[in-house]
Write a protein that holds these residues in place. Structure first.
Motif, PDB file in Angstrom:
ATOM      1  N   VAL A 156       0.833  -1.215   0.000  1.00  0.00           N
ATOM      2  CA  VAL A 156       0.000   0.000   0.000  1.00  0.00           C
ATOM      3  C   VAL A 156       0.864   1.260   0.000  1.00  0.00           C
ATOM      4  CG1 VAL A 156      -1.627   1.330   1.430  1.00  0.00           C
ATOM      5  CG2 VAL A 156      -2.031  -1.089   1.004  1.00  0.00           C
ATOM      6  N   ALA A 157       2.073   1.155   0.515  1.00  0.00           N
ATOM      7  CA  ALA A 157       2.988   2.309   0.537  1.00  0.00           C
ATOM      8  C   ALA A 157       3.310   2.813  -0.859  1.00  0.00           C
ATOM      9  CB  ALA A 157       4.276   1.927   1.262  1.00  0.00           C
ATOM     10  N   GLU A 158       3.080   1.999  -1.885  1.00  0.00           N
ATOM     11  CA  GLU A 158       3.396   2.380  -3.269  1.00  0.00           C
ATOM     12  C   GLU A 158       2.211   3.021  -3.994  1.00  0.00           C
ATOM     13  OE1 GLU A 158       6.484   2.191  -4.138  1.00  0.00           O
ATOM     14  OE2 GLU A 158       7.023   1.072  -2.304  1.00  0.00           O
ATOM     15  N   GLY A 159       1.128   3.286  -3.278  1.00  0.00           N
ATOM     16  CA  GLY A 159      -0.003   3.975  -3.888  1.00  0.00           C
ATOM     17  C   GLY A 159      -0.860   3.107  -4.792  1.00  0.00           C
ATOM     18  N   VAL A 160      -0.946   1.815  -4.485  1.00  0.00           N
ATOM     19  CA  VAL A 160      -1.730   0.908  -5.338  1.00  0.00           C
ATOM     20  C   VAL A 160      -3.224   0.939  -5.013  1.00  0.00           C
ATOM     21  CG1 VAL A 160       0.208  -0.652  -5.787  1.00  0.00           C
ATOM     22  CG2 VAL A 160      -1.277  -1.035  -3.780  1.00  0.00           C
ATOM     23  N   SER A 161      -3.601   1.662  -3.973  1.00  0.00           N
ATOM     24  CA  SER A 161      -5.008   1.782  -3.597  1.00  0.00           C
ATOM     25  C   SER A 161      -5.359   3.240  -3.362  1.00  0.00           C
ATOM     26  CB  SER A 161      -5.298   0.977  -2.317  1.00  0.00           C
ATOM     27  OG  SER A 161      -6.612   1.229  -1.857  1.00  0.00           O
ATOM     28  N   PRO A 162      -6.583   3.643  -3.721  1.00  0.00           N
ATOM     29  CA  PRO A 162      -6.997   5.023  -3.445  1.00  0.00           C
ATOM     30  C   PRO A 162      -7.332   5.249  -1.970  1.00  0.00           C
ATOM     31  CG  PRO A 162      -8.809   3.825  -4.460  1.00  0.00           C
ATOM     32  CD  PRO A 162      -7.617   2.904  -4.478  1.00  0.00           C
ATOM     33  N   TYR A 163      -7.429   4.173  -1.199  1.00  0.00           N
ATOM     34  CA  TYR A 163      -7.764   4.294   0.213  1.00  0.00           C
ATOM     35  C   TYR A 163      -6.523   4.110   1.080  1.00  0.00           C
ATOM     36  CZ  TYR A 163     -12.766   4.097  -0.812  1.00  0.00           C
ATOM     37  OH  TYR A 163     -14.026   4.375  -1.268  1.00  0.00           O
ATOM     38  N   PRO A 164      -6.435   4.814   2.198  1.00  0.00           N
ATOM     39  CA  PRO A 164      -5.313   4.623   3.125  1.00  0.00           C
ATOM     40  C   PRO A 164      -5.448   3.319   3.888  1.00  0.00           C
ATOM     41  CG  PRO A 164      -6.892   6.173   4.059  1.00  0.00           C
ATOM     42  CD  PRO A 164      -7.356   5.872   2.661  1.00  0.00           C
ATOM     43  N   GLN A 165      -4.329   2.848   4.434  1.00  0.00           N
ATOM     44  CA  GLN A 165      -4.312   1.551   5.094  1.00  0.00           C
ATOM     45  C   GLN A 165      -5.250   1.477   6.293  1.00  0.00           C
ATOM     46  OE1 GLN A 165      -0.714  -0.168   7.277  1.00  0.00           O
ATOM     47  NE2 GLN A 165      -0.660  -1.306   5.344  1.00  0.00           N
TER      48      GLN A 165
ATOM     49  N   GLY B 251      -4.360   5.737 -11.904  1.00  0.00           N
ATOM     50  CA  GLY B 251      -4.020   4.912 -10.743  1.00  0.00           C
ATOM     51  C   GLY B 251      -3.819   3.456 -11.121  1.00  0.00           C
ATOM     52  N   LEU B 252      -4.648   2.951 -12.024  1.00  0.00           N
ATOM     53  CA  LEU B 252      -4.495   1.573 -12.483  1.00  0.00           C
ATOM     54  C   LEU B 252      -3.179   1.393 -13.232  1.00  0.00           C
ATOM     55  CD1 LEU B 252      -5.527  -1.297 -12.878  1.00  0.00           C
ATOM     56  CD2 LEU B 252      -6.836  -0.492 -14.863  1.00  0.00           C
ATOM     57  N   LYS B 253      -2.822   2.383 -14.030  1.00  0.00           N
ATOM     58  CA  LYS B 253      -1.549   2.323 -14.760  1.00  0.00           C
ATOM     59  C   LYS B 253      -0.389   2.233 -13.779  1.00  0.00           C
ATOM     60  CE  LYS B 253       1.295   4.927 -18.068  1.00  0.00           C
ATOM     61  NZ  LYS B 253       1.424   6.190 -18.839  1.00  0.00           N
ATOM     62  N   ASN B 254      -0.424   3.045 -12.735  1.00  0.00           N
ATOM     63  CA  ASN B 254       0.628   3.016 -11.714  1.00  0.00           C
ATOM     64  C   ASN B 254       0.655   1.662 -11.007  1.00  0.00           C
ATOM     65  OD1 ASN B 254       2.538   4.268  -9.622  1.00  0.00           O
ATOM     66  ND2 ASN B 254       0.797   3.717  -8.335  1.00  0.00           N
ATOM     67  N   LYS B 255      -0.529   1.136 -10.695  1.00  0.00           N
ATOM     68  CA  LYS B 255      -0.613  -0.156 -10.020  1.00  0.00           C
ATOM     69  C   LYS B 255       0.038  -1.244 -10.855  1.00  0.00           C
ATOM     70  CE  LYS B 255      -4.210  -3.293  -8.160  1.00  0.00           C
ATOM     71  NZ  LYS B 255      -5.661  -3.419  -7.888  1.00  0.00           N
ATOM     72  N   ILE B 256      -0.260  -1.258 -12.142  1.00  0.00           N
ATOM     73  CA  ILE B 256       0.307  -2.285 -13.028  1.00  0.00           C
ATOM     74  C   ILE B 256       1.817  -2.133 -13.126  1.00  0.00           C
ATOM     75  CG2 ILE B 256       0.385  -3.082 -15.429  1.00  0.00           C
ATOM     76  CD1 ILE B 256      -2.628  -2.453 -15.571  1.00  0.00           C
ATOM     77  N   GLU B 257       2.301  -0.909 -13.163  1.00  0.00           N
ATOM     78  CA  GLU B 257       3.752  -0.683 -13.216  1.00  0.00           C
ATOM     79  C   GLU B 257       4.432  -1.200 -11.951  1.00  0.00           C
ATOM     80  OE1 GLU B 257       4.295   3.483 -13.882  1.00  0.00           O
ATOM     81  OE2 GLU B 257       3.774   3.381 -16.026  1.00  0.00           O
ATOM     82  N   ILE B 258       3.838  -0.907 -10.797  1.00  0.00           N
ATOM     83  CA  ILE B 258       4.401  -1.374  -9.525  1.00  0.00           C
ATOM     84  C   ILE B 258       4.408  -2.899  -9.467  1.00  0.00           C
ATOM     85  CG2 ILE B 258       4.025  -1.459  -7.029  1.00  0.00           C
ATOM     86  CD1 ILE B 258       5.132   1.218  -7.975  1.00  0.00           C
TER      87      ILE B 258
ATOM     88  N   MET C 159     -10.826  -8.741   4.154  1.00  0.00           N
ATOM     89  CA  MET C 159     -10.708  -7.296   4.164  1.00  0.00           C
ATOM     90  C   MET C 159      -9.241  -6.947   4.292  1.00  0.00           C
ATOM     91  SD  MET C 159     -12.109  -4.387   3.979  1.00  0.00           S
ATOM     92  CE  MET C 159     -11.014  -2.992   3.769  1.00  0.00           C
ATOM     93  N   GLY C 160      -8.754  -6.116   3.381  1.00  0.00           N
ATOM     94  CA  GLY C 160      -7.358  -5.720   3.456  1.00  0.00           C
ATOM     95  C   GLY C 160      -7.028  -4.745   2.339  1.00  0.00           C
ATOM     96  N   ILE C 161      -6.870  -3.480   2.672  1.00  0.00           N
ATOM     97  CA  ILE C 161      -6.513  -2.506   1.645  1.00  0.00           C
ATOM     98  C   ILE C 161      -5.210  -2.954   0.976  1.00  0.00           C
ATOM     99  CG2 ILE C 161      -5.831  -0.107   1.239  1.00  0.00           C
ATOM    100  CD1 ILE C 161      -8.815  -0.519   1.783  1.00  0.00           C
ATOM    101  N   GLY C 162      -5.242  -3.038  -0.349  1.00  0.00           N
ATOM    102  CA  GLY C 162      -4.082  -3.502  -1.112  1.00  0.00           C
ATOM    103  C   GLY C 162      -4.136  -4.962  -1.502  1.00  0.00           C
ATOM    104  N   ASN C 163      -5.157  -5.695  -1.033  1.00  0.00           N
ATOM    105  CA  ASN C 163      -5.107  -7.136  -1.302  1.00  0.00           C
ATOM    106  C   ASN C 163      -5.474  -7.516  -2.735  1.00  0.00           C
ATOM    107  OD1 ASN C 163      -7.927  -6.992  -1.131  1.00  0.00           O
ATOM    108  ND2 ASN C 163      -8.065  -8.236   0.731  1.00  0.00           N
ATOM    109  N   THR C 164      -6.061  -6.597  -3.520  1.00  0.00           N
ATOM    110  CA  THR C 164      -6.247  -6.935  -4.936  1.00  0.00           C
ATOM    111  C   THR C 164      -4.905  -6.968  -5.663  1.00  0.00           C
ATOM    112  OG1 THR C 164      -6.689  -4.636  -5.584  1.00  0.00           O
ATOM    113  CG2 THR C 164      -8.600  -6.017  -5.066  1.00  0.00           C
ATOM    114  N   SER C 165      -3.930  -6.196  -5.161  1.00  0.00           N
ATOM    115  CA  SER C 165      -2.584  -6.238  -5.751  1.00  0.00           C
ATOM    116  C   SER C 165      -1.933  -7.584  -5.488  1.00  0.00           C
ATOM    117  CB  SER C 165      -1.720  -5.108  -5.179  1.00  0.00           C
ATOM    118  OG  SER C 165      -2.181  -3.841  -5.591  1.00  0.00           O
TER     119      SER C 165
END
Length: 345
Positions: free
Chosen positions: A68-77, A206-213, A172-178
């Motif tokens: 989540v520290a890499e900005g893969v979710s629009p929501y905070p942890q 945001g999706l583009k960034n997620k895929i890059e990460i 439940m877990g912010i970032g778990n789709t990554s």
């Protein structure tokens, strides 16, 4: 080290008898569609012509993710622990659907980055305060992933001992789709851009960034075995679901499979024990990008397709009435002979 699980095939010699019982109900052959296939599957799981659903239980595992520290979710942890609080106060969608459809619900802290008050009805099985950032290092240590899998298995054993034979898992877990997207990509060999989706609501940038990460993370780690993939990219909640599924299949329970995250756990389990698929009822097709391809990979035919992508186990919760209906018609619907109705010629 992961213990071995004795997962046996379902009892297929009973299939002809189940088909005969269904075909002589007061209906045209095949007229109840997927419910007929479901009744056969549950009969084979329980090795009986008169199956039943006992104490259906839905376990929601929660855990945080370092990625989540890499900005893969629009929501905070912190949304993870806040949503757990919502679960225990009864205000989430999963609470509404579970209550409506007769599920017992259990909320588990698998690895949330927060300390919950001990007075709350939360099962405290925390492995750690969230995983590591898998862009830089494995998400879990060997000891952590082994402990998480065992913990999930032990919990299901306890639930089974209380009389449950039907179980579902939410998360439940912010970032778990990554985490789930990389697990999917690694297990299925589908490119990461076809696995990753918008999760909790990323925009196109945001999706583009997620895929890059996620692409950088897959290039950084060289993992091939199912457990190594789980350790490197998974979350504590995903690892616990893996152990829970393994034990549920060993105990011949009906496993009601939810959406994208839960199916990613199943991909790991299926790679370890292909027979587990016989115990799985696929509740729905999530609207999260990649879930349909997951289901295709597993040759799964979901009961529902409602355009949902909430997680929490909501799709599984909604499927229970259909599961119950399949058992009820098998047990309670009259045959042509008992009803005095003429059969087709």
């Amino acid at each position: 080290m992961l213990k071995s699980y004795q997962i046996t095939p379902t009892y297929t010699p009973l299939k002809k008898d189940l088909e005969h019982k269904i075909n002589f109900k007061t209906k045209p052959i095949g007229a109840l569609g997927k419910l007929e296939n479901l009744a056969i599957q549950i009969g084979l799981i329980q090795n009986t012509l008169s199956p039943k659903i006992s104490y259906p239980t839905l376990v929601v595992f929660a855990g945080d993710h370092g990625i989540v520290a890499e900005g893969v979710s629009p929501y905070p942890q912190e949304v993870t622990w806040q949503m757990v609080m919502n679960f225990v106060s009864g205000g989430a969608a999963i609470n509404v659907f579970a209550k409506q459809n007769g599920w017992d619900i259990l909320v588990v802290d698998a690895g949330v980055n927060y300390t919950f008050p001990t007075s709350l009805p939360i099962k405290n099985l925390k492995i750690n305060f969230g995983t590591k950032n898998f862009l830089n290092e494995p998400a879990m240590s060997d000891e952590e992933v082994d402990k998480a899998v065992k913990t999930g298995a032990d919990l299901v054993n306890q639930i089974h001992q209380k009389g449950s034979n039907c179980i579902a898992f939410g998360e439940m877990g912010i970032g778990n789709t990554s985490a789930a997207a990389i697990i999917m990509s690694k297990i299925t060999n589908i490119p990461i851009n076809e696995c990753a989706g918008k999760g909790t609501g990323l925009d196109d940038e945001g999706l583009k960034n997620k895929i890059e990460i996620l692409s950088k993370a897959t290039a950084y780690h060289h993992t091939t075995t199912p457990l190594a993939i789980l350790k490197t990219y998974g979350g504590f909640e995903i690892a616990m679901i893996c152990g829970a599924m393994l034990k549920a299949a060993e105990l011949k329970m009906i496993i009601v499979v939810d959406g994208f995250i839960v199916t990613s756990a199943l991909l790991v389990v299926h790679a370890l024990h292909p027979q587990v698929i016989n115990y799985c009822v696929f509740a729905h097709q999530s609207d999260e990008n990649g879930h349909r391809k997951m289901l295709n990979y597993l040759n799964a035919d979901p009961l529902l397709n409602l355009g949902m992508r909430l997680g929490e186990g909501t799709g599984a919760a909604l499927a229970l009435p259909l599961i119950q209906a399949s058992v009820n018609f098998l047990n309670e619907m009259a045959s042509f002979e008992s009803a005095g109705v003429s059969e087709s010629r």
